[in-house]
Design a protein around this motif. Structure first.
Motif, PDB file in Angstrom:
ATOM      1  N   ARG A 514       0.842  -1.206   0.000  1.00  0.00           N
ATOM      2  CA  ARG A 514       0.000   0.000   0.000  1.00  0.00           C
ATOM      3  C   ARG A 514       0.877   1.257   0.000  1.00  0.00           C
ATOM      4  O   ARG A 514       0.579   2.240  -0.682  1.00  0.00           O
ATOM      5  CB  ARG A 514      -0.914  -0.034   1.240  1.00  0.00           C
ATOM      6  CG  ARG A 514      -2.007  -1.095   1.158  1.00  0.00           C
ATOM      7  CD  ARG A 514      -3.050  -0.861   2.238  1.00  0.00           C
ATOM      8  NE  ARG A 514      -2.495  -0.990   3.585  1.00  0.00           N
ATOM      9  CZ  ARG A 514      -2.387  -2.122   4.257  1.00  0.00           C
ATOM     10  NH1 ARG A 514      -2.821  -3.267   3.721  1.00  0.00           N
ATOM     11  NH2 ARG A 514      -1.865  -2.152   5.477  1.00  0.00           N
ATOM     12  N   ILE A 515       2.002   1.186   0.779  1.00  0.00           N
ATOM     13  CA  ILE A 515       2.924   2.347   0.798  1.00  0.00           C
ATOM     14  C   ILE A 515       3.519   2.570  -0.596  1.00  0.00           C
ATOM     15  O   ILE A 515       3.632   3.703  -1.074  1.00  0.00           O
ATOM     16  CB  ILE A 515       4.044   2.123   1.842  1.00  0.00           C
ATOM     17  CG1 ILE A 515       3.451   2.156   3.239  1.00  0.00           C
ATOM     18  CG2 ILE A 515       5.136   3.165   1.689  1.00  0.00           C
ATOM     19  CD1 ILE A 515       4.434   1.739   4.326  1.00  0.00           C
ATOM     20  N   GLY A 518       1.019   4.146  -2.729  1.00  0.00           N
ATOM     21  CA  GLY A 518       0.903   5.573  -2.405  1.00  0.00           C
ATOM     22  C   GLY A 518       2.090   6.367  -2.900  1.00  0.00           C
ATOM     23  O   GLY A 518       1.949   7.477  -3.429  1.00  0.00           O
ATOM     24  N   ALA A 521       1.735   6.890  -6.554  1.00  0.00           N
ATOM     25  CA  ALA A 521       0.775   7.972  -6.845  1.00  0.00           C
ATOM     26  C   ALA A 521       1.392   9.330  -6.546  1.00  0.00           C
ATOM     27  O   ALA A 521       1.253  10.292  -7.316  1.00  0.00           O
ATOM     28  CB  ALA A 521      -0.495   7.759  -5.996  1.00  0.00           C
ATOM     29  N   ILE A 522       2.113   9.419  -5.370  1.00  0.00           N
ATOM     30  CA  ILE A 522       2.789  10.690  -5.037  1.00  0.00           C
ATOM     31  C   ILE A 522       3.817  11.036  -6.095  1.00  0.00           C
ATOM     32  O   ILE A 522       3.970  12.191  -6.499  1.00  0.00           O
ATOM     33  CB  ILE A 522       3.440  10.584  -3.641  1.00  0.00           C
ATOM     34  CG1 ILE A 522       2.354  10.453  -2.566  1.00  0.00           C
ATOM     35  CG2 ILE A 522       4.315  11.790  -3.366  1.00  0.00           C
ATOM     36  CD1 ILE A 522       2.905  10.138  -1.191  1.00  0.00           C
TER      37      ILE A 522
END
Length: 598
Positions: A514-515, A518, A521-522
């Motif tokens: 999940r990190i 993320g 996406a970042i």
């Protein structure tokens, strides 16, 4: 045919014949000298060869004397001298070998080698016998019979005689070649002198005599005798060209006399016409004087600026057109000055308005230039700030990418840890199975030990020792069973902990995924922000460039406006000066009024 050749070709033919004769004689002399040089070179070789023969013979004689001296006196110096002379003989023999050229000389050299080898063998035998006390007396008695140079002298004499015969033959050839060279020099010199005399006589008759005759004819022609006959006319060489040129001079002199006669007649006719026209010119001069006086008065009025004056007196018919043209010119000039006076006033008014407008435009342009300069400075600061923001965003993008790579690497590590924990769990299950087997083995061992104790008790005293061993085996089996149960308990606990660890690692892997998602996406968002910031920086840079260009253009416009303002002021001043100058002329309706300076 000789007269039709050019002078250069005559000289070339003469010198070619002379050079061929000298070259032929020189070729004969060169051939003879070549033969003499070759014979001299061969003679030098023969003399060197004969000298080598003599040196060889002298060396062998001294070597023979050294051998005999050692036999007679047993002095070691003679033996040492013998060995030294051996090396000297080898040097002379090598010189003889280097000078050999023909097969006959090689055969004679081989004969010399054989005879010298016999001499060396005998002389060495003498030295060996002299060193032996038992053979010393016999050696001294045979010293004059052994080690002789008779055959060596014959071989060397044959070689010397052969070289001497060749020297005699070459000397005869040299004498013949020298005689031929002298004869060639004498004959060649005589031929060269004869050809030179003949060519001189022919060239003198073909060149010198015609030139002398041509010189005499040219001298008579220069003295004015145009009846002289020009010699050598029709020849094809340079003398013929000179004769043609002299004929041209002669024809030109005759034509000159004819032209001078015609010129004298024309001068007489011109003098008569001049006297006839003199009276007419006097009358024309009087008329012209009156016209000039009237025209001078009119020009004086024109110089004073009076454009209303006209020529009213009556001019002669030949000057009537001049009078009409002057009056018409004054009329047109008066009309032109009237128009110029009105135009100057308009120019003065227009230049004043242009000056005021240029002053206003100059002030506004300066204000606009100052505003654009401040705008350009502010845009420079904004561009620098956006550029720093773009650079910071790019750095953040690189940092996020590094974090994404680290997260992906952590995810991979967690997956490997899960695999390792799974393998540990499988190994624990296998160990549990093995411990079960060990427990069964301990139970069977305990049962066997119990049976062994029963059988030992049945055996009585004979099985007492075996009963002790069975007791120990039962104790060992019991401890093994206890240890197996403890290990099984520990393994069960470890399996539970490993299972929990596997679950925790799995949860950690999910969290890392999940990190990672993320971070991706970042990373995408930060990349878009960086691209937008870069585009903004590029756009602002283009705007900044455009503003700078506008600033430069405005500065240039300001400079041009200043120049236009100065030009408009100058134009206004020049219009005032022009109106002042026009006011000096007097036209119908009163004099022109001078324009007041603005």
């Amino acid at each position: 045919m000789l007269n039709n050749l050019k002078v250069a070709r005559k000289l070339l033919v003469a010198f070619a014949i002379l050079v061929l004769a000298v070259a032929a004689a020189g070729a004969l002399v060169w051939s003879s000298l070549t033969t003499i040089r070759q014979a001299a070179a061969l003679n030098d070789h023969s003399y060197a060869y004969i000298g080598a023969i003599d040196e060889t013979l002298m060396t062998l004689i001294e070597q023979q004397n050294a051998a005999r001296g050692f036999v007679a006196s047993l002095d070691p110096a003679f033996a040492k001298q013998y060995d030294t002379l051996q090396g000297v003989y080898d040097q002379h023999f090598q010189a003889l070998r280097d000078g050999v050229e023909s097969d006959a000389e090689k055969a004679r050299l081989d004969t010399l080698t054989q005879t010298v080898e016999v001499f060396r063998t005998e002389s060495r035998q003498q030295l060996a016998s002299a060193r032996d006390p038992a053979q010393l007396e016999a050696a001294r008695l045979d010293v004059v019979k052994v080690g002789r140079l008779t055959q060596v002298r014959k071989a060397l004499k044959a070689m010397r005689d052969n070289e001497t015969a060749e020297l005699t033959e070459r000397a005869a050839n040299q004498s013949k070649a020298l005689t031929a060279a002298n004869a060639a020099l004498a004959v060649g010199g005589a031929m060269a002198v004869g050809i030179a005399v003949l060519m001189g006589w022919l060239l003198s008759g073909a060149i010198a005599a015609p030139i002398a005759a041509m010189t005499a004819a040219m001298r008579r022609l220069a003295d004015g005798d145009n009846t002289v006959a020009v010699p050598a006319v029709g020849r094809k060489d340079e003398i013929g060209a000179m004769a043609a040129a002299v004929m041209t001079f002669k024809d030109a002199a005759i034509e000159k006399l004819r032209v001078e006669g015609q010129a004298a007649d024309q001068r007489r006719q011109a003098e008569d016409e001049r006297q006839t026209n003199e009276a007419g010119r006097a009358a024309a001069a009087r008329e012209q004087s009156g016209v000039v006086e009237g025209l001078g008065e009119a020009l004086e009025h024109l110089a004073q600026g009076d454009l209303t004056y006209r020529l009213t007196q009556t001019f002669p018919a030949s000057y009537r057109k001049l009078q009409d043209d002057f009056n018409a010119a004054m009329g047109r000039l008066q009309e032109t000055m009237t128009v110029i006076t009105g135009a100057v006033q308009g120019i003065r008014s227009g230049s004043g308005e242009i000056s005021h407008a240029a002053d206003d435009l100059s002030r506004r342009t300066e204000q606009q230039a100052a505003g654009l300069e401040e705008t350009a400075a502010a845009l420079d600061e904004i561009v620098a700030t956006v550029r720093r923001t773009a650079e910071g965003t790019s750095e953040a993008d690189r940092t996020v990418q590094a974090a994404r790579r680290d997260a992906e690497t952590g995810g991979q590590v967690v997956e490997r840890a899960i695999q390792a924990m799974t393998q540990i769990e499988e190994s624990s299950q296998q160990v549990s199975q093995i411990i079960g087997v060990i427990d069964e083995i301990a139970f069977q061992t305990n049962l066997l030990a119990l049976n062994a104790g029963v059988e030992a008790a049945r055996a009585g005293d004979a099985g007492r020792g075996f009963a002790v061993v069975a007791q120990e085996v039962r104790a060992l089996a019991q401890r093994s069973a206890d240890a197996a149960r403890e290990i099984k308990t520990l393994i069960s606990t470890s399996s539970q902990q490993v299972g929990q660890g596997v679950e925790l690692v799995g949860e950690t892997g999910e969290a890392l995924k999940r990190i990672t998602a993320g971070v991706v996406a970042i990373n995408r968002t930060v990349a878009e922000i960086a691209a937008s910031a870069q585009e903004q920086a590029t756009g602002l840079q283009q705007i900044n460039t455009a503003v700078n260009q506008m600033d430069q253009a405005t500065q240039q416009n300001a400079a041009m406006v200043e120049e236009s303002t100065a030009a408009s002021h100058s134009l206004s001043n020049e219009a005032s000066e022009l109106q002042r100058l026009v006011g000096r002329f007097r036209i119908e309706g009163g004099p022109a009024h001078a324009v007041r300076a603005a």
